[in-house]
Scaffold this active site. Structure first.
Site, PDB file in Angstrom:
ATOM      1  N   CYS A  40      21.271  50.385   1.557  1.00 52.06           N
ATOM      2  CA  CYS A  40      19.840  50.403   1.870  1.00 52.06           C
ATOM      3  C   CYS A  40      19.383  51.850   2.028  1.00 52.06           C
ATOM      4  CB  CYS A  40      19.641  49.620   3.170  1.00 52.06           C
ATOM      5  SG  CYS A  40      18.011  49.729   3.911  1.00 52.06           S
ATOM      6  N   HIS A  41      18.090  52.074   1.850  1.00 51.49           N
ATOM      7  CA  HIS A  41      17.608  53.454   2.008  1.00 51.49           C
ATOM      8  C   HIS A  41      17.870  53.985   3.423  1.00 51.49           C
ATOM      9  CE1 HIS A  41      15.056  56.586  -0.005  1.00 51.49           C
ATOM     10  NE2 HIS A  41      15.320  57.094   1.178  1.00 51.49           N
ATOM     11  N   THR A  42      17.945  53.094   4.395  1.00 55.95           N
ATOM     12  CA  THR A  42      18.204  53.557   5.767  1.00 55.95           C
ATOM     13  C   THR A  42      19.580  54.209   5.881  1.00 55.95           C
ATOM     14  OG1 THR A  42      16.761  51.798   6.570  1.00 55.95           O
ATOM     15  CG2 THR A  42      18.196  52.852   8.200  1.00 55.95           C
ATOM     16  N   HIS A  62      24.954  48.522   6.702  1.00 58.11           N
ATOM     17  CA  HIS A  62      24.438  47.498   7.620  1.00 58.11           C
ATOM     18  C   HIS A  62      23.912  46.274   6.875  1.00 58.11           C
ATOM     19  CE1 HIS A  62      20.985  49.864   6.351  1.00 58.11           C
ATOM     20  NE2 HIS A  62      20.259  48.794   6.590  1.00 58.11           N
ATOM     21  N   GLU A  63      24.268  46.151   5.585  1.00 55.11           N
ATOM     22  CA  GLU A  63      23.724  45.045   4.777  1.00 55.11           C
ATOM     23  C   GLU A  63      24.907  44.292   4.146  1.00 55.11           C
ATOM     24  OE1 GLU A  63      19.682  45.333   2.380  1.00 55.11           O
ATOM     25  OE2 GLU A  63      21.329  45.836   1.048  1.00 55.11           O
ATOM     26  N   CYS A  92      21.021  37.615  21.442  1.00 55.45           N
ATOM     27  CA  CYS A  92      21.897  37.101  22.505  1.00 55.45           C
ATOM     28  C   CYS A  92      21.357  35.805  23.083  1.00 55.45           C
ATOM     29  CB  CYS A  92      22.074  38.148  23.603  1.00 55.45           C
ATOM     30  SG  CYS A  92      20.634  38.344  24.687  1.00 55.45           S
ATOM     31  N   CYS A  95      18.505  37.702  26.883  1.00 50.64           N
ATOM     32  CA  CYS A  95      17.778  38.859  27.425  1.00 50.64           C
ATOM     33  C   CYS A  95      16.272  38.576  27.483  1.00 50.64           C
ATOM     34  CB  CYS A  95      18.069  40.116  26.605  1.00 50.64           C
ATOM     35  SG  CYS A  95      17.261  40.163  24.995  1.00 50.64           S
ATOM     36  N   CYS A  98      14.815  38.211  23.959  1.00 52.85           N
ATOM     37  CA  CYS A  98      15.167  36.957  23.290  1.00 52.85           C
ATOM     38  C   CYS A  98      14.415  35.777  23.893  1.00 52.85           C
ATOM     39  CB  CYS A  98      16.667  36.701  23.381  1.00 52.85           C
ATOM     40  SG  CYS A  98      17.644  37.655  22.214  1.00 52.85           S
ATOM     41  N   CYS A 106      16.134  41.950  20.406  1.00 49.01           N
ATOM     42  CA  CYS A 106      17.149  41.741  21.453  1.00 49.01           C
ATOM     43  C   CYS A 106      17.692  43.086  21.925  1.00 49.01           C
ATOM     44  CB  CYS A 106      18.287  40.906  20.862  1.00 49.01           C
ATOM     45  SG  CYS A 106      19.717  40.715  21.929  1.00 49.01           S
ATOM     46  N   ARG A 110      21.752  46.951  22.132  1.00 50.48           N
ATOM     47  CA  ARG A 110      20.996  47.986  21.418  1.00 50.48           C
ATOM     48  C   ARG A 110      21.290  49.406  21.929  1.00 50.48           C
ATOM     49  NH1 ARG A 110      19.613  51.391  18.924  1.00 50.48           N
ATOM     50  NH2 ARG A 110      17.761  51.758  17.628  1.00 50.48           N
ATOM     51  N   CYS A 169      19.697  42.791   5.479  1.00 50.17           N
ATOM     52  CA  CYS A 169      18.624  43.763   5.746  1.00 50.17           C
ATOM     53  C   CYS A 169      17.438  43.575   4.804  1.00 50.17           C
ATOM     54  CB  CYS A 169      19.112  45.204   5.689  1.00 50.17           C
ATOM     55  SG  CYS A 169      17.760  46.352   6.101  1.00 50.17           S
ATOM     56  N   ARG A 364      18.952  47.469  -5.639  1.00 53.47           N
ATOM     57  CA  ARG A 364      20.078  47.425  -4.716  1.00 53.47           C
ATOM     58  C   ARG A 364      21.385  47.567  -5.493  1.00 53.47           C
ATOM     59  NH1 ARG A 364      17.472  48.615  -0.646  1.00 53.47           N
ATOM     60  NH2 ARG A 364      17.613  47.450   1.313  1.00 53.47           N
TER      61      ARG A 364
HETATM   62  N1  LIG Z   1      11.741  48.324   9.391  1.00 56.81           N
HETATM   63  C1  LIG Z   1      12.848  47.788   8.919  1.00 56.81           C
HETATM   64  O1  LIG Z   1      13.368  46.818   9.483  1.00 56.81           O
HETATM   65  C2  LIG Z   1      13.472  48.322   7.694  1.00 56.81           C
HETATM   66  C3  LIG Z   1      13.047  49.511   7.154  1.00 56.81           C
HETATM   67  N2  LIG Z   1      13.606  49.999   5.999  1.00 56.81           N
HETATM   68  C4  LIG Z   1      13.019  51.209   5.447  1.00 56.81           C
HETATM   69  O2  LIG Z   1      12.169  50.807   4.365  1.00 56.81           O
HETATM   70  C5  LIG Z   1      12.028  51.878   3.442  1.00 56.81           C
HETATM   71  C6  LIG Z   1      12.294  51.389   2.034  1.00 56.81           C
HETATM   72  O3  LIG Z   1      13.657  51.060   1.872  1.00 56.81           O
HETATM   73  P1  LIG Z   1      14.227  50.710   0.402  1.00 56.81           P
HETATM   74  O4  LIG Z   1      13.352  49.705  -0.261  1.00 56.81           O
HETATM   75  O5  LIG Z   1      15.666  50.419   0.589  1.00 56.81           O
HETATM   76  O6  LIG Z   1      14.035  52.122  -0.315  1.00 56.81           O
HETATM   77  P2  LIG Z   1      14.025  52.541  -1.864  1.00 56.81           P
HETATM   78  O7  LIG Z   1      14.370  53.960  -1.919  1.00 56.81           O
HETATM   79  O8  LIG Z   1      14.828  51.577  -2.656  1.00 56.81           O
HETATM   80  O9  LIG Z   1      12.493  52.317  -2.300  1.00 56.81           O
HETATM   81  C7  LIG Z   1      11.458  53.204  -1.946  1.00 56.81           C
HETATM   82  C8  LIG Z   1      10.410  53.176  -3.057  1.00 56.81           C
HETATM   83  O10 LIG Z   1       9.306  53.996  -2.657  1.00 56.81           O
HETATM   84  C9  LIG Z   1       8.842  54.699  -3.794  1.00 56.81           C
HETATM   85  N3  LIG Z   1       8.094  55.880  -3.349  1.00 56.81           N
HETATM   86  C10 LIG Z   1       8.586  57.038  -2.838  1.00 56.81           C
HETATM   87  N4  LIG Z   1       7.568  57.873  -2.514  1.00 56.81           N
HETATM   88  C11 LIG Z   1       6.421  57.226  -2.835  1.00 56.81           C
HETATM   89  C12 LIG Z   1       5.042  57.557  -2.716  1.00 56.81           C
HETATM   90  N5  LIG Z   1       4.630  58.726  -2.195  1.00 56.81           N
HETATM   91  N6  LIG Z   1       4.120  56.651  -3.138  1.00 56.81           N
HETATM   92  C13 LIG Z   1       4.521  55.462  -3.670  1.00 56.81           C
HETATM   93  N7  LIG Z   1       5.807  55.091  -3.802  1.00 56.81           N
HETATM   94  C14 LIG Z   1       6.752  55.963  -3.382  1.00 56.81           C
HETATM   95  C15 LIG Z   1      10.111  55.022  -4.569  1.00 56.81           C
HETATM   96  O11 LIG Z   1       9.823  55.318  -5.935  1.00 56.81           O
HETATM   97  C16 LIG Z   1      10.897  53.743  -4.393  1.00 56.81           C
HETATM   98  O12 LIG Z   1      10.624  52.816  -5.436  1.00 56.81           O
HETATM   99  C17 LIG Z   1      12.986  52.972   3.933  1.00 56.81           C
HETATM  100  O13 LIG Z   1      12.248  53.873   4.732  1.00 56.81           O
HETATM  101  C18 LIG Z   1      13.958  52.202   4.810  1.00 56.81           C
HETATM  102  O14 LIG Z   1      14.571  53.047   5.748  1.00 56.81           O
HETATM  103  C19 LIG Z   1      14.586  49.324   5.346  1.00 56.81           C
HETATM  104  C20 LIG Z   1      15.047  48.149   5.839  1.00 56.81           C
HETATM  105  C21 LIG Z   1      14.567  47.560   7.077  1.00 56.81           C
HETATM  106  N1  LIG Z   2      17.398  55.206  14.338  1.00 61.37           N
HETATM  107  C1  LIG Z   2      16.051  55.519  13.941  1.00 61.37           C
HETATM  108  C2  LIG Z   2      15.226  54.304  13.643  1.00 61.37           C
HETATM  109  C3  LIG Z   2      15.811  53.483  12.536  1.00 61.37           C
HETATM  110  C4  LIG Z   2      15.034  52.213  12.410  1.00 61.37           C
HETATM  111  O1  LIG Z   2      13.838  52.199  12.610  1.00 61.37           O
HETATM  112  N2  LIG Z   2      15.690  51.146  12.046  1.00 61.37           N
HETATM  113  C5  LIG Z   2      15.049  49.885  11.777  1.00 61.37           C
HETATM  114  C6  LIG Z   2      15.848  49.159  10.815  1.00 61.37           C
HETATM  115  S1  LIG Z   2      15.992  50.019   9.305  1.00 61.37           S
HETATM  116  C7  LIG Z   2      17.013  49.074   8.427  1.00 61.37           C
HETATM  117  O2  LIG Z   2      17.335  49.367   7.330  1.00 61.37           O
HETATM  118  C8  LIG Z   2      14.949  48.998  12.984  1.00 61.37           C
HETATM  119  O3  LIG Z   2      15.071  47.793  12.949  1.00 61.37           O
HETATM  120  N3  LIG Z   2      14.687  49.533  14.100  1.00 61.37           N
HETATM  121  C9  LIG Z   2      14.693  48.817  15.324  1.00 61.37           C
HETATM  122  C10 LIG Z   2      15.943  49.111  16.078  1.00 61.37           C
HETATM  123  O4  LIG Z   2      16.124  48.505  17.144  1.00 61.37           O
HETATM  124  O5  LIG Z   2      16.725  49.937  15.621  1.00 61.37           O
HETATM  125  C11 LIG Z   2      15.325  56.382  14.972  1.00 61.37           C
HETATM  126  O6  LIG Z   2      15.883  56.621  16.031  1.00 61.37           O
HETATM  127  O7  LIG Z   2      14.209  56.783  14.653  1.00 61.37           O
HETATM  128 ZN   LIG Z   3      18.449  48.404   5.770  1.00 61.65          ZN
HETATM  129 ZN   LIG Z   4      18.814  39.214  23.512  1.00 58.86          ZN
END
Ligand SMILES: NC(=O)C1=CN([C@@H]2O[C@H](COP(=O)(O)OP(=O)(O)OC[C@H]3O[C@@H](n4cnc5c(N)ncnc54)[C@H](O)[C@@H]3O)[C@@H](O)[C@H]2O)C=CC1
Ligand SMILES: N[C@@H](CCC(=O)N[C@@H](CSC=O)C(=O)NCC(=O)O)C(=O)O
Ligand SMILES: [Zn+2]
Ligand SMILES: [Zn+2]
Length: 369
Positions: A40-42, A62-63, A92, A95, A98, A106, A110, A169, A364
């Site tokens: 993943c990009h993370t 993490h995936e 869990c 908490c 949850c 949760c 964490r 993920c 991916r």
């Molecule tokens: N909040 C959450 O739970 C999660 C957050 N993430 C985050 O989501 C984001 C995306 O992850 P992935 O899809 O794996 O990344 P990825 O790298 O596969 O996709 C990102 C896309 O954004 C495009 N991009 C880059 N700059 C751009 C711009 N200025 N304008 C338009 N498009 C642009 C790229 O061309 C690419 O297609 C990352 O920041 C990752 O850390 C990922 C998983 C869970």
């Molecule tokens: N560690 C970072 C924050 C990273 C982050 O925001 N992670 C996401 C998942 S990204 C998955 O690919 C998230 O779920 N955050 C919630 C959490 O509890 O971590 C920082 O410190 O900025």
């Molecule tokens: Zn991820």
């Molecule tokens: Zn919990």
């Protein structure tokens, strides 16, 4: 025991494939043999050094999907042989969070998870006698990993692990952001910024929710074909326009979109995503993870005039409760996973997965052991 692993010894350097030592699971912990893991990009974000919680040396990843090998004292919900998906957002059930019924965030493990250690404050990984840290409570870039019991979802053993690892993920996050966070309704308009694994999953979720117009935005036009396959009605490359992308989207829609999603981690794009939301009720969901020190900004007038800024982690999904059903949905074809898997490779080639991601050539990459 010994385990093949891709270790991040230092920020900004490629992972090194080495044999690490993995200590047995302690009380409340589970030893899992990972069979597959997405990248993943993370993972790239943390490896880059931009993650305030980044700690090295560490086993990232993490995936994943895997099989339980051994359980520690007191573990009752899984047993050796069970097929599992590790969760970076534990569940869990006990908490405050949850029990609230309001969030999936949760807190059971964490705090220690963020420090790269197990709940007792120590690590199960070492290399040449030196500690190697855990990552996001999962560390799926090791063939054998130790995970808290509350961080494991037990899933159907007949599921294809090369695909369902993505529910650990990316795909879950995108689908959940639409369903749980934005709560997209039939006919709603949607704009998706960034068409990687997360953005494409948002598009899939928007289509499933019956969204009307789905506008896909990326600076890399090679992403548009798959976006259309998932249900995008319009594809926009900001580089084709000489005005801010939010203005382009507002002009395309009249007053902006009902929902926008930032799936990149770029704070400038987060602003654009908020500002292309509909006057009066539009909302924008931040999914992308931005680096240390980055901040979002907009004119407060954007909120005064009715736009809402939201965020989501793991799509608001409670992993232990909901992932088993999502795996069934994938097996029944109700969730599509196969199109996300653009590349597969053995662990020895994991750095290629990062190269492909940075070059914009993959959605991916799934690594197998
Ligand atoms: N909040 C959450 O739970 C999660 C957050 N993430 C985050 O989501 C984001 C995306 O992850 P992935 O899809 O794996 O990344 P990825 O790298 O596969 O996709 C990102 C896309 O954004 C495009 N991009 C880059 N700059 C751009 C711009 N200025 N304008 C338009 N498009 C642009 C790229 O061309 C690419 O297609 C990352 O920041 C990752 O850390 C990922 C998983 C869970
Ligand atoms: N560690 C970072 C924050 C990273 C982050 O925001 N992670 C996401 C998942 S990204 C998955 O690919 C998230 O779920 N955050 C919630 C959490 O509890 O971590 C920082 O410190 O900025
Ligand atoms: Zn991820
Ligand atoms: Zn919990």
């Amino acid at each position: 025991m010994k385990s093949r692993a891709a270790v991040a010894f230092e920020a900004g350097k490629p992972l090194q494939i080495v044999e690490i030592d993995v200590a047995p699971p302690q009380a409340g912990e589970v030893l899992v043999r990972i069979t597959h893991t997405g990248v993943c990009h993370t993972d790239a974000f943390t490896l880059s050094g931009d993650d305030p919680e980044g700690i090295f040396p560490a086993v990232l990843g993490h995936e994943g999907a895997g099989i339980v090998v051994e359980v520690g004292e007191g573990v009752t919900s899984v047993k050796p042989g069970d097929h599992v998906i590790p969760l970076y957002t534990a569940e869990c059930g006990q908490c405050l969070f949850c029990k609230s019924g309001k969030t999936n965030l949760c807190v059971a493990v964490r705090a220690t998870q963020g420090k790269g250690v197990m709940p007792d404050g120590t690590t199960r990984f070492s290399y040449n006698g030196q500690p190697v840290y855990h990552y996001m409570g999962c560390s799926t870039f090791s063939e054998y990993t130790v995970v808290a019991e509350v961080s494991l979802a037990k899933v159907n053993p007949k599921a294809n692990p090369e695909q369902v690892c993505l529910l650990g993920c990316g795909v879950t996050t995108g689908l959940g952001a639409v369903k749980n966070t934005a709560k997209v309704q039939p006919g709603d308009s949607v704009a998706v910024f960034g068409l990687g694994g997360i953005g494409l999953a948002v598009i899939q979720g928007a289509k499933m929710a019956g969204a009307g117009r789905i506008i896909a935005i990326d600076t890399n036009p090679s992403k548009f074909e798959l976006a259309r396959t998932f249900g995008a009605t319009d594809c926009v490359n900001p580089k084709d326009h000489d005005k801010p992308i939010q203005q382009v989207i507002v002009e395309m829609t009249g007053w902006g979109v009902d929902h926008s999603f930032e799936c990149i981690g770029n704070v400038g794009v987060m602003r654009a995503a908020l500002e292309c939301a509909h006057r009066g009720w539009g909302q924008s969901v931040i999914i992308g993870v931005a680096g240390a020190g980055q901040e979002i900004s907009t004119r407060p007038f954007q909120l005064v005039t009715g736009r809402k800024w939201l965020g989501t982690a793991f799509g608001g999904v409670k992993g232990r409760t909901e992932l088993p059903g999502m795996v069934e949905d994938a097996m029944a074809g109700r969730i599509q996973l196969a199109p996300f898997v653009t590349h597969t490779m053995p662990l020895t080639e994991i750095n290629e997965a990062f190269d492909l991601m940075h070059a914009g050539k993959s959605i991916r990459s799934v690594v197998y052991y």
